[in-house]
Design an enzyme around this catalytic site. Structure first.
Site, PDB file in Angstrom:
ATOM      1  N   HIS A  50       0.871  -1.190   0.000  1.00 52.67           N
ATOM      2  CA  HIS A  50       0.000   0.000   0.000  1.00 52.67           C
ATOM      3  C   HIS A  50       0.906   1.238   0.000  1.00 52.67           C
ATOM      4  CE1 HIS A  50      -3.386   2.457   0.317  1.00 52.67           C
ATOM      5  NE2 HIS A  50      -3.753   2.268   1.561  1.00 52.67           N
ATOM      6  N   CYS A  72      -3.392   3.661   9.311  1.00 53.12           N
ATOM      7  CA  CYS A  72      -3.879   4.056   7.981  1.00 53.12           C
ATOM      8  C   CYS A  72      -5.387   4.257   7.948  1.00 53.12           C
ATOM      9  CB  CYS A  72      -3.432   3.042   6.933  1.00 53.12           C
ATOM     10  SG  CYS A  72      -4.094   1.376   7.203  1.00 53.12           S
ATOM     11  N   ASP A 120      -2.215  -1.575  12.269  1.00 56.86           N
ATOM     12  CA  ASP A 120      -3.267  -1.699  11.254  1.00 56.86           C
ATOM     13  C   ASP A 120      -4.218  -2.795  11.748  1.00 56.86           C
ATOM     14  OD1 ASP A 120      -4.731  -1.542   8.894  1.00 56.86           O
ATOM     15  OD2 ASP A 120      -3.185  -2.432   7.618  1.00 56.86           O
ATOM     16  N   GLN A 158      -0.130   5.019   0.994  1.00 57.99           N
ATOM     17  CA  GLN A 158      -0.307   5.338   2.409  1.00 57.99           C
ATOM     18  C   GLN A 158       1.018   5.735   3.052  1.00 57.99           C
ATOM     19  OE1 GLN A 158      -3.422   5.236   4.245  1.00 57.99           O
ATOM     20  NE2 GLN A 158      -2.123   6.454   5.588  1.00 57.99           N
ATOM     21  N   ARG A 162      -3.162  11.988   2.536  1.00 57.41           N
ATOM     22  CA  ARG A 162      -3.358  11.170   1.327  1.00 57.41           C
ATOM     23  C   ARG A 162      -3.647  12.093   0.140  1.00 57.41           C
ATOM     24  NH1 ARG A 162      -4.913   5.897   1.834  1.00 57.41           N
ATOM     25  NH2 ARG A 162      -4.515   5.902  -0.404  1.00 57.41           N
TER      26      ARG A 162
HETATM   27  N1  NVA Z   1      -4.310  -3.675   5.640  1.00 57.19           N
HETATM   28  C1  NVA Z   1      -5.588  -3.060   5.338  1.00 57.19           C
HETATM   29  C2  NVA Z   1      -5.377  -1.634   4.945  1.00 57.19           C
HETATM   30  C3  NVA Z   1      -6.635  -0.878   4.611  1.00 57.19           C
HETATM   31  C4  NVA Z   1      -6.384   0.517   4.156  1.00 57.19           C
HETATM   32  C5  NVA Z   1      -6.299  -3.848   4.256  1.00 57.19           C
HETATM   33  O1  NVA Z   1      -5.634  -4.285   3.307  1.00 57.19           O
HETATM   34  O2  NVA Z   1      -7.491  -4.045   4.367  1.00 57.19           O
HETATM   35  N1   CP Z   2      -6.161   3.976   4.406  1.00 56.55           N
HETATM   36  C1   CP Z   2      -6.901   3.651   3.318  1.00 56.55           C
HETATM   37  O1   CP Z   2      -6.387   3.272   2.248  1.00 56.55           O
HETATM   38  O2   CP Z   2      -8.232   3.842   3.492  1.00 56.55           O
HETATM   39  P1   CP Z   2      -9.410   3.412   2.511  1.00 56.55           P
HETATM   40  O3   CP Z   2      -9.487   1.917   2.517  1.00 56.55           O
HETATM   41  O4   CP Z   2     -10.640   4.069   3.088  1.00 56.55           O
HETATM   42  O5   CP Z   2      -9.113   3.925   1.128  1.00 56.55           O
END
Ligand code: NVA
Ligand code: CP
Length: 303
Positions: free
Chosen positions: A131, A259, A219, A134, A288
């Site tokens: 990601h 995040c 997270d 982020q 972001r």
């Molecule tokens: N680790 C989480 C981050 C969400 C922004 C996911 O992948 O669901």
């Molecule tokens: N942190 C993040 O990516 O949030 P969303 O899943 O809401 O986009």
């Protein structure tokens, strides 16, 4: 010329990432002062979402609009992707119609296949493995509030997931030490950890990881796509909650980031999440917007 993509942090050099953070900070000021220029007039961002999103969708869409461009939201349920059109064909078609594309999907390989067939820059808006957008917002937030991140110590508590793996890639690029504490069986990819070198330590003890840390991160226990593991993970991660007690031995001016979305009472206590002495999650979320504007400007000028 081949487009520049941003599928993982290592797609940019340390110097490019550092310049991007500076640019994000500058763009935030320009936006707040109402001096923004329509540098993306006539440009279109395609946004392909195979997973849910609040922050990513709104920050990309608003960011493009603020720069004078526009964005199109696409999901499998309302495109032919959901009816089996190959991702390679989708990439070839979309990239003849829009100027830049962001993709949120499951398998990282699917994103790579998409990018390999795209004529325009592709941005990873989250995969199961990474990601990177982020991390840009997080680093911007740290730099704004505490100055340079080089030489600092970061602690990642919990799942060795997509966020954790992007932090592993970030450590050598931004020159910080990363201490990861996770339950056995939930480690990040060992090959990735090894490739990042001695800056990364993986252990089991959250207290040891947080001792002296300048930034503490966590997270959710179960990421998107792991919903059926939620109960088992809640049990395995029970000792990995970030709360005031855990932060006792962190650096006196330590920050807490997440995040979002957060699950209060699971990976973070409600009290810590709402404590502005440590928690900077709202500023982090706002960034972001600014960091992705800087990213889109960079990719469109580098292409
Ligand atoms: N680790 C989480 C981050 C969400 C922004 C996911 O992948 O669901
Ligand atoms: N942190 C993040 O990516 O949030 P969303 O899943 O809401 O986009």
């Amino acid at each position: 010329m081949k487009p520049r993509h941003f599928l993982r942090l290592t797609d940019l050099s340390a110097a490019e990432l550092s310049a991007l953070i500076d640019s994000a900070i500058a763009l935030k000021r320009v936006h707040r002062e109402g001096r923004e220029q329509p540098v993306m007039a006539g440009k279109v961002l395609g946004m392909l979402f195979e997973k849910s999103s609040t922050r990513t969708r709104v920050s990309f869409e608003s960011g493009m609009a603020q720069m004078g461009g526009s964005a199109i939201f696409l999901s499998p349920s309302d495109t032919q992707l959901g009816r089996g059109e190959p991702v390679e064909d989708t990439a070839r078609v979309l990239s003849r119609m829009v100027d830049i594309i962001m993709v949120r999907t499951y398998a990282h390989a699917k994103l790579e296949a998409f990018a390999a067939h795209s004529r325009v820059p592709v941005i990873n808006a989250l995969t199961d493995d990474f990601h990177p957008c982020q991390i840009l917002a997080d680093i911007q937030t740290f730099v704004e509030l505490r100055g340079a991140i080089a030489g600092r110590t970061l602690a990642w508590i919990g799942d060795g997931n997509n966020m954790c793996q992007s932090y592993i890639e970030a450590a050598p690029l931004f020159d910080f030490e990363l201490r990861i504490a996770c339950p056995r069986g939930y480690e990040p990819d060992p090959a990735l950890t090894a490739s990042a070198g001695s800056r990364i330590q993986v252990g089991r003890d959250p207290v040891a990881a947080v001792a002296g840390a300048d930034l503490v991160l966590t997270d959710v226990f179960a990421s998107m796509g792991q919903e059926e593991e939620q109960q088992e993970r809640a049990a395995r991660f029970a000792d990995f909650q970030v709360n005031h007690r855990l932060l006792q031995d962190a650096a006196p001016d330590a920050l807490f980031m997440h995040c979002l979305p957060a699950h209060r009472g699971e990976e973070v206590s409600a009290e810590l999440l709402e404590d502005p002495r440590y928690s900077v999650v709202w500023e982090e979320a706002e960034n972001r917007l600014h960091s992705q504007k800087a990213l889109m400007r960079f990719l469109l000028s580098a292409g």
